[in-house]
Design a protein around this motif. Structure first.
Motif, PDB file in Angstrom:
ATOM      1  N   LEU A 129     -38.226 -75.198  33.053  1.00  0.00           N
ATOM      2  CA  LEU A 129     -37.635 -75.611  34.324  1.00  0.00           C
ATOM      3  C   LEU A 129     -36.248 -75.007  34.534  1.00  0.00           C
ATOM      4  O   LEU A 129     -35.803 -74.841  35.679  1.00  0.00           O
ATOM      5  CB  LEU A 129     -37.569 -77.137  34.397  1.00  0.00           C
ATOM      6  CG  LEU A 129     -38.941 -77.821  34.503  1.00  0.00           C
ATOM      7  CD1 LEU A 129     -38.803 -79.333  34.506  1.00  0.00           C
ATOM      8  CD2 LEU A 129     -39.665 -77.371  35.762  1.00  0.00           C
ATOM      9  N   MET A 130     -35.574 -74.672  33.434  1.00  0.00           N
ATOM     10  CA  MET A 130     -34.300 -73.959  33.586  1.00  0.00           C
ATOM     11  C   MET A 130     -34.522 -72.610  34.264  1.00  0.00           C
ATOM     12  O   MET A 130     -33.669 -72.126  35.014  1.00  0.00           O
ATOM     13  CB  MET A 130     -33.641 -73.776  32.224  1.00  0.00           C
ATOM     14  CG  MET A 130     -33.045 -75.059  31.642  1.00  0.00           C
ATOM     15  SD  MET A 130     -32.542 -74.903  29.903  1.00  0.00           S
ATOM     16  CE  MET A 130     -31.189 -73.737  30.029  1.00  0.00           C
TER      17      MET A 130
ATOM     18  N   VAL B  82     -43.004 -86.838  34.997  1.00  0.00           N
ATOM     19  CA  VAL B  82     -43.104 -88.274  34.738  1.00  0.00           C
ATOM     20  C   VAL B  82     -44.518 -88.655  34.322  1.00  0.00           C
ATOM     21  O   VAL B  82     -44.727 -89.372  33.333  1.00  0.00           O
ATOM     22  CB  VAL B  82     -42.676 -89.082  35.985  1.00  0.00           C
ATOM     23  CG1 VAL B  82     -42.954 -90.574  35.776  1.00  0.00           C
ATOM     24  CG2 VAL B  82     -41.202 -88.869  36.289  1.00  0.00           C
ATOM     25  N   ILE B  83     -45.504 -88.176  35.064  1.00  0.00           N
ATOM     26  CA  ILE B  83     -46.900 -88.519  34.779  1.00  0.00           C
ATOM     27  C   ILE B  83     -47.332 -87.952  33.426  1.00  0.00           C
ATOM     28  O   ILE B  83     -47.986 -88.637  32.629  1.00  0.00           O
ATOM     29  CB  ILE B  83     -47.816 -88.016  35.899  1.00  0.00           C
ATOM     30  CG1 ILE B  83     -47.521 -88.774  37.205  1.00  0.00           C
ATOM     31  CG2 ILE B  83     -49.290 -88.182  35.521  1.00  0.00           C
ATOM     32  CD1 ILE B  83     -48.295 -88.286  38.398  1.00  0.00           C
TER      33      ILE B  83
ATOM     34  N   LEU C 201     -36.350 -89.858  42.531  1.00  0.00           N
ATOM     35  CA  LEU C 201     -36.441 -88.918  43.644  1.00  0.00           C
ATOM     36  C   LEU C 201     -35.346 -89.193  44.681  1.00  0.00           C
ATOM     37  O   LEU C 201     -34.778 -88.257  45.253  1.00  0.00           O
ATOM     38  CB  LEU C 201     -37.824 -88.996  44.297  1.00  0.00           C
ATOM     39  CG  LEU C 201     -39.000 -88.509  43.439  1.00  0.00           C
ATOM     40  CD1 LEU C 201     -40.321 -88.743  44.161  1.00  0.00           C
ATOM     41  CD2 LEU C 201     -38.840 -87.023  43.098  1.00  0.00           C
ATOM     42  N   CYS C 202     -35.056 -90.462  44.907  1.00  0.00           N
ATOM     43  CA  CYS C 202     -33.979 -90.822  45.843  1.00  0.00           C
ATOM     44  C   CYS C 202     -32.629 -90.343  45.312  1.00  0.00           C
ATOM     45  O   CYS C 202     -31.793 -89.821  46.061  1.00  0.00           O
ATOM     46  CB  CYS C 202     -33.953 -92.323  46.085  1.00  0.00           C
ATOM     47  SG  CYS C 202     -35.351 -92.961  47.036  1.00  0.00           S
ATOM     48  N   PHE C 203     -32.395 -90.520  44.015  1.00  0.00           N
ATOM     49  CA  PHE C 203     -31.163 -90.029  43.394  1.00  0.00           C
ATOM     50  C   PHE C 203     -31.022 -88.535  43.634  1.00  0.00           C
ATOM     51  O   PHE C 203     -29.953 -88.046  44.016  1.00  0.00           O
ATOM     52  CB  PHE C 203     -31.205 -90.322  41.890  1.00  0.00           C
ATOM     53  CG  PHE C 203     -30.205 -91.346  41.432  1.00  0.00           C
ATOM     54  CD1 PHE C 203     -29.083 -90.978  40.713  1.00  0.00           C
ATOM     55  CD2 PHE C 203     -30.390 -92.677  41.728  1.00  0.00           C
ATOM     56  CE1 PHE C 203     -28.161 -91.911  40.281  1.00  0.00           C
ATOM     57  CE2 PHE C 203     -29.475 -93.633  41.303  1.00  0.00           C
ATOM     58  CZ  PHE C 203     -28.360 -93.255  40.578  1.00  0.00           C
ATOM     59  N   TRP C 204     -32.133 -87.816  43.386  1.00  0.00           N
ATOM     60  CA  TRP C 204     -32.119 -86.355  43.512  1.00  0.00           C
ATOM     61  C   TRP C 204     -31.917 -85.924  44.970  1.00  0.00           C
ATOM     62  O   TRP C 204     -31.090 -85.044  45.267  1.00  0.00           O
ATOM     63  CB  TRP C 204     -33.428 -85.803  42.954  1.00  0.00           C
ATOM     64  CG  TRP C 204     -33.693 -84.373  43.321  1.00  0.00           C
ATOM     65  CD1 TRP C 204     -32.996 -83.273  42.926  1.00  0.00           C
ATOM     66  CD2 TRP C 204     -34.743 -83.901  44.168  1.00  0.00           C
ATOM     67  NE1 TRP C 204     -33.544 -82.137  43.470  1.00  0.00           N
ATOM     68  CE2 TRP C 204     -34.620 -82.500  44.235  1.00  0.00           C
ATOM     69  CE3 TRP C 204     -35.773 -84.520  44.870  1.00  0.00           C
ATOM     70  CZ2 TRP C 204     -35.480 -81.715  44.984  1.00  0.00           C
ATOM     71  CZ3 TRP C 204     -36.654 -83.743  45.616  1.00  0.00           C
ATOM     72  CH2 TRP C 204     -36.500 -82.354  45.665  1.00  0.00           C
TER      73      TRP C 204
ATOM     74  N   PRO D 165     -43.148 -78.227  45.760  1.00  0.00           N
ATOM     75  CA  PRO D 165     -41.824 -78.807  46.003  1.00  0.00           C
ATOM     76  C   PRO D 165     -41.261 -79.378  44.709  1.00  0.00           C
ATOM     77  O   PRO D 165     -42.007 -79.822  43.838  1.00  0.00           O
ATOM     78  CB  PRO D 165     -42.111 -79.923  47.022  1.00  0.00           C
ATOM     79  CG  PRO D 165     -43.431 -79.567  47.634  1.00  0.00           C
ATOM     80  CD  PRO D 165     -44.202 -78.852  46.563  1.00  0.00           C
ATOM     81  N   MET D 166     -39.947 -79.363  44.574  1.00  0.00           N
ATOM     82  CA  MET D 166     -39.336 -79.835  43.345  1.00  0.00           C
ATOM     83  C   MET D 166     -39.657 -81.296  43.092  1.00  0.00           C
ATOM     84  O   MET D 166     -39.821 -81.718  41.942  1.00  0.00           O
ATOM     85  CB  MET D 166     -37.814 -79.640  43.397  1.00  0.00           C
ATOM     86  CG  MET D 166     -37.110 -80.004  42.094  1.00  0.00           C
ATOM     87  SD  MET D 166     -37.881 -79.224  40.629  1.00  0.00           S
ATOM     88  CE  MET D 166     -37.683 -77.500  41.050  1.00  0.00           C
ATOM     89  N   GLY D 167     -39.776 -82.087  44.158  1.00  0.00           N
ATOM     90  CA  GLY D 167     -40.135 -83.484  43.995  1.00  0.00           C
ATOM     91  C   GLY D 167     -41.483 -83.652  43.307  1.00  0.00           C
ATOM     92  O   GLY D 167     -41.660 -84.529  42.460  1.00  0.00           O
ATOM     93  N   VAL D 168     -42.448 -82.790  43.661  1.00  0.00           N
ATOM     94  CA  VAL D 168     -43.773 -82.844  43.047  1.00  0.00           C
ATOM     95  C   VAL D 168     -43.683 -82.461  41.569  1.00  0.00           C
ATOM     96  O   VAL D 168     -44.363 -83.048  40.710  1.00  0.00           O
ATOM     97  CB  VAL D 168     -44.758 -81.912  43.795  1.00  0.00           C
ATOM     98  CG1 VAL D 168     -46.120 -81.912  43.118  1.00  0.00           C
ATOM     99  CG2 VAL D 168     -44.892 -82.327  45.246  1.00  0.00           C
ATOM    100  N   THR D 169     -42.842 -81.490  41.258  1.00  0.00           N
ATOM    101  CA  THR D 169     -42.661 -81.081  39.872  1.00  0.00           C
ATOM    102  C   THR D 169     -42.093 -82.225  39.040  1.00  0.00           C
ATOM    103  O   THR D 169     -42.536 -82.473  37.907  1.00  0.00           O
ATOM    104  CB  THR D 169     -41.716 -79.873  39.794  1.00  0.00           C
ATOM    105  OG1 THR D 169     -42.257 -78.799  40.566  1.00  0.00           O
ATOM    106  CG2 THR D 169     -41.543 -79.412  38.361  1.00  0.00           C
TER     107      THR D 169
END
Length: 526
Positions: free
Chosen positions: A435-436, A407-408, A505-508, A398-402
């Motif tokens: 990522l593009m 960040v990490i 993540l909330c913003f996204w 999922p994009m959130g995991v990416t």
């Protein structure tokens, strides 16, 4: 467990933690200087391009529809082209000009004392109950002056906490959290970091094999809304942790420094007050003039579509110039009104001093520009991006995991490489084009990087100003060491890493705008 045993266990735990950090410090100190790292990476790109130039790859280059081919940078034609373009590659490096121009204005404002007086004025009139949040906010606000927060706000944080009867190390911790932990946040005023990172992002995006990347223009304020909103989050994190976690923990830590030799929060003199009044008035007049001139529909600040926020609009292309003007004019006005400037030569001296402090950055930018040029010419970036995108597609994360992964990764690299621009030049050259290929915009990738970069600033001994903060602490608590400061700042770092990432993540997920001219997605080449 007896009190002595508790103390022993606590001491043993801290000693183990300090030993672990010492290992990290020793390993980090063995790394070459970032400028040499870029030179070594450039040589590595040359060698790898030679080794892979004869390999046939099945990945299709969207730019020409043919299998991607690695260019040998060690062949005669490539080497002579590299030498011929050496100077132009350096002087056209996107971040170089924007940083130097912004620093001309900020340097004068700092040299004349305008920034110093402004920060002292804000902190001196703060109610005691709001001391912590205002101190964190001022730390974030100090980013407009680049490193002024480290040498001004942090020691003043200790002074005002000590004067208010609170523990001075808590003041240092709160200020440090704002200045360094919130380094990528901005309290509604853009900092020089914005155009710097945007320039590097654009340079990295141009490495993409996607044809649309050639026309891509990264707005210097592409993360402005996110970083401004993040400042509010960081203020509340710093406020809660300082008052509820850090200060109670410091209750039994005695202040054994010599108060007689400690800095004091001196009130503004009459000349400083007069200078500050005139300087603020001149800044407000500059802002009013800008508002008046951009308001008409036919304003020359607008682009061809009458937009003010499009990347091609003169207003957006003048962000760095406006930073120069909005600090140069008030800085000069303050100097003349307060008596810190006698004539135009003093103003030029302020600019000269700011430029002399940029010598190291210019050296690093030279090697960074050559590395990015070589990386782009070799096609290695395109190959890594296409292969990396293919691997991520197969994993179907999922994009959130990416985003969390970016960040990490950044936060871990930050423990060994302290320079924000150096890290982003290295990480961005791979992550942005990769990522593009998955349809993720450079704006979103840069935002994820900024979260990871800031969150661990305050716990890495390799951050250039970290030893200075230890010295500030030792003025109040003589036994302060690296492990002490890291133990003090670790709660902030963990909270920032978790909560700030969640905030992104909330913003996204909500589709809130990241910044001016920014997007979350990028068209995938077919």
């Amino acid at each position: 467990m007896t009190e002595a045993t508790k103390n022993s266990a606590s001491s043993g735990g801290l000693s183990w933690f300090a030993r672990s950090l010492n290992v990290i410090e020793r390993v980090g100190n063995k790394l070459p200087d970032p400028a040499i790292l870029f030179a070594l990476f450039m040589i590595a790109v040359w060698v790898i391009s030679w080794a892979l130039s004869g390999v046939s790859f099945t990945e299709i280059d969207p730019r020409n529809g043919k299998p991607i081919q690695i260019k040998n940078l060690l062949e005669g034609a490539a080497l002579t082209t590299f030498m011929a373009k050496l100077v132009s590659t350096f002087v056209s490096f996107p971040p170089l000009g924007v940083v130097l121009v912004a620093m001309l204005g900020l340097g004068v404002a700092e040299y004349t004392g305008f920034i110093n007086a402004g920060l002292r004025s804000i902190l001196s009139v703060t109610p005691k109950m709001l001391l912590t949040p205002v101190l964190v906010a001022v730390g974030i606000l100090s980013h407009v002056a680049v490193d002024a927060g480290y040498v001004l706000v942090i020691p003043l944080g200790a002074v005002i906490f000590y004067a208010a009867g609170r523990h001075p190390l808590a003041g240092i911790a709160a200020a440090f959290a704002g200045v360094s932990g919130g380094f990528s946040a901005s309290l509604f005023i853009p900092s020089s970091l914005d155009p710097l990172l945007a320039g590097l992002t654009q340079a990295s995006a141009r490495l993409s094999s996607n044809p649309a990347a050639a026309e891509l223009i990264i707005n210097p304020l592409n993360n402005y809304y996110f970083t401004s909103a993040s400042a509010i989050l960081i203020v509340f994190i710093g406020w809660f942790l300082t008052d509820k976690v850090i200060e109670p923990r410091l209750k039994n830590t005695p202040v054994d420094g010599d108060p007689a030799g400690l800095p004091t929060l001196d009130p503004l003199t009459l000349s400083e007050r007069r200078g500050l009044r005139f300087a603020v008035l001149s800044m407000l007049l500059c802002i009013a003039l800008l508002v008046v001139t951009i308001y008409p529909a036919t304003s020359p600040w607008r682009g061809t579509d009458a937009s003010l926020t499009h990347a091609t609009a003169p207003l957006m292309q003048s962000i760095v110039a406006l930073i120069l003007v909005f600090f140069l004019i008030p800085g000069v006005v303050y100097g003349y009104a307060a008596g810190t400037v006698k004539n135009h030569r003093d103003v030029i001296q302020g600019m000269t001093k700011s430029m002399s402090g940029m010598g190291y950055y210019i050296v690093m930018a030279f090697f960074c520009a050559q590395f990015i040029y070589a990386f782009g010419q070799s096609n290695l970036g395109a190959l890594i991006a296409i292969k990396g995108a293919g691997g991520l597609k197969e994993l179907a994360l999922p994009m959130g995991v990416t985003l969390i992964g970016i960040v990490i990764l950044t936060s871990l690299v930050n423990l060994l490489v302290g320079s924000a621009s150096a890290k982003w030049a290295l990480i961005g050259a791979v992550m942005v084009p990769m990522l593009m290929e998955l349809g993720v915009s450079p704006d979103l990738t840069q935002a994820a990087y900024r979260v990871g970069d800031s969150s661990t600033n305050i716990i890495t001994p390799l951050m250039p100003y970290f030893p200075l903060i230890v010295v500030f602490c030792q003025k109040y608590v003589k036994s302060t060491g690296i492990g002490t400061l890291i133990a003090l700042m670790l709660p902030y770092s963990v909270a920032l890493l978790v909560l700030w990432t969640t905030f992104l993540l909330c913003f996204w997920m909500l589709g809130l705008p990241l910044g001016i001219g920014a997007s979350y997605s990028f068209p995938i080449a077919r």
